[in-house]
Each structure stands twice: as structure tokens, then as C-alpha cells.
Design a protein around this motif. Structure first.
Motif, short mmCIF file in Angstrom:
data_model
loop_
_atom_site.label_atom_id
_atom_site.label_comp_id
_atom_site.label_asym_id
_atom_site.label_seq_id
_atom_site.Cartn_x
_atom_site.Cartn_y
_atom_site.Cartn_z
N CYS A 111 -4.27 51.64 -25.36
CA CYS A 111 -3.23 50.81 -25.73
C CYS A 111 -2.50 50.97 -26.98
O CYS A 111 -1.11 51.47 -26.98
N ALA A 112 -2.94 50.92 -28.12
CA ALA A 112 -2.27 51.13 -29.50
C ALA A 112 -1.63 52.56 -29.63
O ALA A 112 -0.50 52.79 -30.07
N TYR A 113 -2.75 53.54 -29.15
CA TYR A 113 -2.24 54.89 -29.08
C TYR A 113 -1.16 55.12 -28.19
O TYR A 113 0.19 55.77 -28.48
N ALA A 114 -1.04 54.56 -26.91
CA ALA A 114 -0.11 54.58 -25.86
C ALA A 114 1.17 53.94 -26.63
O ALA A 114 2.08 54.44 -26.31
N ALA A 115 0.97 52.94 -27.24
CA ALA A 115 2.23 51.90 -27.63
C ALA A 115 2.93 52.71 -28.91
O ALA A 115 4.04 53.09 -28.76
N ALA A 116 2.01 53.63 -29.71
CA ALA A 116 2.70 54.38 -30.57
C ALA A 116 3.39 55.53 -29.96
O ALA A 116 4.45 55.93 -30.27
N ASP A 117 2.99 56.30 -28.97
CA ASP A 117 3.60 57.24 -27.97
C ASP A 117 4.89 56.79 -27.46
O ASP A 117 6.02 57.13 -27.72
N LEU A 118 4.82 55.51 -27.14
CA LEU A 118 6.10 54.97 -26.41
C LEU A 118 7.31 54.64 -27.65
O LEU A 118 8.44 54.93 -27.22
N ALA A 119 6.55 54.24 -28.82
CA ALA A 119 7.56 54.02 -29.84
C ALA A 119 8.29 55.21 -30.16
O ALA A 119 9.45 55.24 -30.42
N GLY A 120 7.51 56.59 -30.07
CA GLY A 120 8.09 57.82 -30.31
C GLY A 120 8.94 58.00 -29.31
O GLY A 120 10.05 58.42 -29.57
N SER A 121 8.59 57.73 -28.18
CA SER A 121 9.78 58.27 -26.82
C SER A 121 11.08 57.23 -26.99
O SER A 121 11.99 57.90 -26.32
N MET A 122 10.78 56.05 -27.26
CA MET A 122 11.94 55.18 -27.39
C MET A 122 12.57 55.62 -28.74
O MET A 122 13.74 54.81 -28.73
N ARG A 123 12.28 56.45 -29.48
CA ARG A 123 12.92 56.73 -30.70
C ARG A 123 13.25 55.73 -31.63
O ARG A 123 14.16 55.38 -32.24
N LEU A 124 12.11 54.90 -31.68
CA LEU A 124 12.26 53.66 -32.56
C LEU A 124 12.20 54.11 -34.08
O LEU A 124 11.28 55.10 -34.35
N GLN A 125 12.90 53.41 -34.85
CA GLN A 125 12.92 53.90 -36.22
C GLN A 125 11.50 52.92 -36.98
O GLN A 125 11.67 51.87 -36.95
N TYR A 126 10.55 53.71 -37.64
CA TYR A 126 9.74 53.12 -38.39
C TYR A 126 9.15 54.29 -39.64
O TYR A 126 9.40 55.54 -39.12
N PRO A 127 8.72 53.51 -40.65
CA PRO A 127 8.50 54.55 -41.77
C PRO A 127 7.36 55.69 -41.07
O PRO A 127 6.64 55.40 -40.36
N ASP A 128 7.52 56.79 -41.96
CA ASP A 128 6.77 57.87 -41.33
C ASP A 128 5.26 57.89 -42.36
O ASP A 128 4.89 58.98 -42.52
N ASN A 129 5.23 56.95 -42.90
CA ASN A 129 3.99 56.72 -43.64
C ASN A 129 2.55 56.27 -42.94
O ASN A 129 1.59 56.31 -43.59
N VAL A 130 2.69 56.67 -41.85
CA VAL A 130 1.38 56.31 -40.97
C VAL A 130 0.96 57.55 -40.36
O VAL A 130 1.72 58.19 -39.80
N ARG A 131 -0.37 57.70 -40.31
CA ARG A 131 -1.21 58.88 -39.55
C ARG A 131 -1.82 58.23 -38.64
O ARG A 131 -2.62 57.16 -38.83
N VAL A 132 -1.80 58.60 -37.40
CA VAL A 132 -2.54 57.89 -36.07
C VAL A 132 -3.85 58.60 -35.92
O VAL A 132 -3.72 60.01 -35.70
N LEU A 133 -4.91 57.99 -35.60
CA LEU A 133 -6.18 58.57 -35.27
C LEU A 133 -6.66 57.90 -34.38
O LEU A 133 -6.77 56.42 -34.08
N ARG A 134 -6.81 58.52 -33.01
CA ARG A 134 -6.99 58.02 -31.66
C ARG A 134 -8.75 57.79 -31.71
O ARG A 134 -9.25 58.94 -31.89
#
Ligand code: FES
Length: 160
Positions: free
Chosen positions: A15-38
Motif C-alpha cells: 500500500c504505502a510503498y505503492a502510494a509513494a511510487d504513485l506520488a512519484g509518477s504523478m509528479r506530486l510535489q512534496y519535501p525530499d526529506n523522506v527516505r522510504v524503507l520497504r
């Protein structure tokens, strides 16, 4: 010196990893302070992983799992929520704000919500200031990346 907060997000693969991926493909703007661990499921999250992240100096931790009732391992996300609550208590005992750790439930289709969660968490942590445990931004970043690499290796190992 880089004072920007560093957030580690423990994200369920489904879910969340896929949502993060989707946010990336939708080119949504959010701070780059987050590192994702799957993770395969947030139910795999042990309390000591979260504590290790804080020990390595990250300023905030997001745990993001499937919607309640939607966990692919039935109750993994419910177990994770209990662990998160326990770790929040431990953080308070050692003098760190429990608000540095938060759990969210979201679906894989919620790319925009993932972006909102990250943005809100970065703002929250900025208001609290950097973690007193943070050695420096570069070392905290290295620690977060190392944890991420270990989690990916574990996931690959489980696939075999
Ligand atoms: Fe997503 Fe369990 S499979 S939280």
C-alpha cells in the motif's frame, strides 16, 4: 550545515510503498526529506527497528500500512499500531517527543495522501527541531540508507 529534518518512512510494499511510487509518477510535489524503507507488511516492523532509526539520528519516523481490514497478512497493521504506541511511550521515557513517530493507514491509490502525510510530518518535525540524537545530517542519512538496504536485502531473501 544541513538542518533539514530527515524522516524515515517504513512502508508496506502493498500500500504505502505503492502510494509513494504513485506520488512519484504523478509528479506530486512534496519535501525530499523522506527516505522510504520497504517492508513486506508493517506487521514485520519490530520496535527495535524504529529505535535503531532514532539512534542513527533520523528526526522523525512514519510507519505506513494498509487500511484497517486490508492487510494482506490479516492483522499485521494492527500489530504494528500497538508496537508504534509502545515505542512512542519509550521515546517519551528517554526524553524524545513521541510525536516524532506516527502510524498511518492508506491504500495504494492514495499517492496524493502519501505526499500530504510526508509534508505534514516534515512540518511537524521542523517545529520540534532536529533530534538531539542526530550526529549530523550526513551520518543520519547514511544510517537511514543502510537500514533501507538491509530491508531490501531481506525482501529479496524472502522472495527466493
Ligand atoms: Fe500492508 Fe500488512 S500487508 S500492512
Amino acid at each position: 550545515m544541513n538542518d533539514e529534518p530527515l524522516i524515515l518512512a517504513f512502508c508496506c510494499h502493498y500500500c504505502a510503498y505503492a502510494a509513494a511510487d504513485l506520488a512519484g509518477s504523478m509528479r506530486l510535489q512534496y519535501p525530499d526529506n523522506v527516505r522510504v524503507l520497504r517492508l513486506p507488511c508493517t506487521g514485520k516492523l519490530e520496535a527495535n527497528y524504529v529505535l535503531a532509526a532514532f539512534e542513527r539520528g533520523v528526526d522523525g519516523v512514519i510507519v505506513a500500512g494498509c487500511l484497517e481490514g486490508g492487510c494482506h497478512f490479516l492483522e499485521g497493521n494492527l500489530r504494528a499500531r500497538k508496537r508504534v504506541e509502545r515505542v512512542r511511550q519509550l521515546l517519551a521515557e528517554i526524553g524524545l517527543e513521541p510525536e516524532r513517530l506516527e502510524m498511518f493507514n492508506l491504500s495504494s491509490a492514495e499517492g496524493p495522501r502519501f505526499a500530504e502525510i510526508v509534508t505534514a510530518m516534515v512540518e511537524r518535525v521542523k517545529r520540534m527541531g532536529n533530534s538531539p540524537l542526530r550526529p549530523d545530517r550526513a551520518r543520519a542519512e547514511e544510517g537511514a540508507l543502510e537500514m533501507s538496504r538491509q530491508a531490501e536485502a531481506m525482501l529479496e531473501g524472502e522472495k527466493r
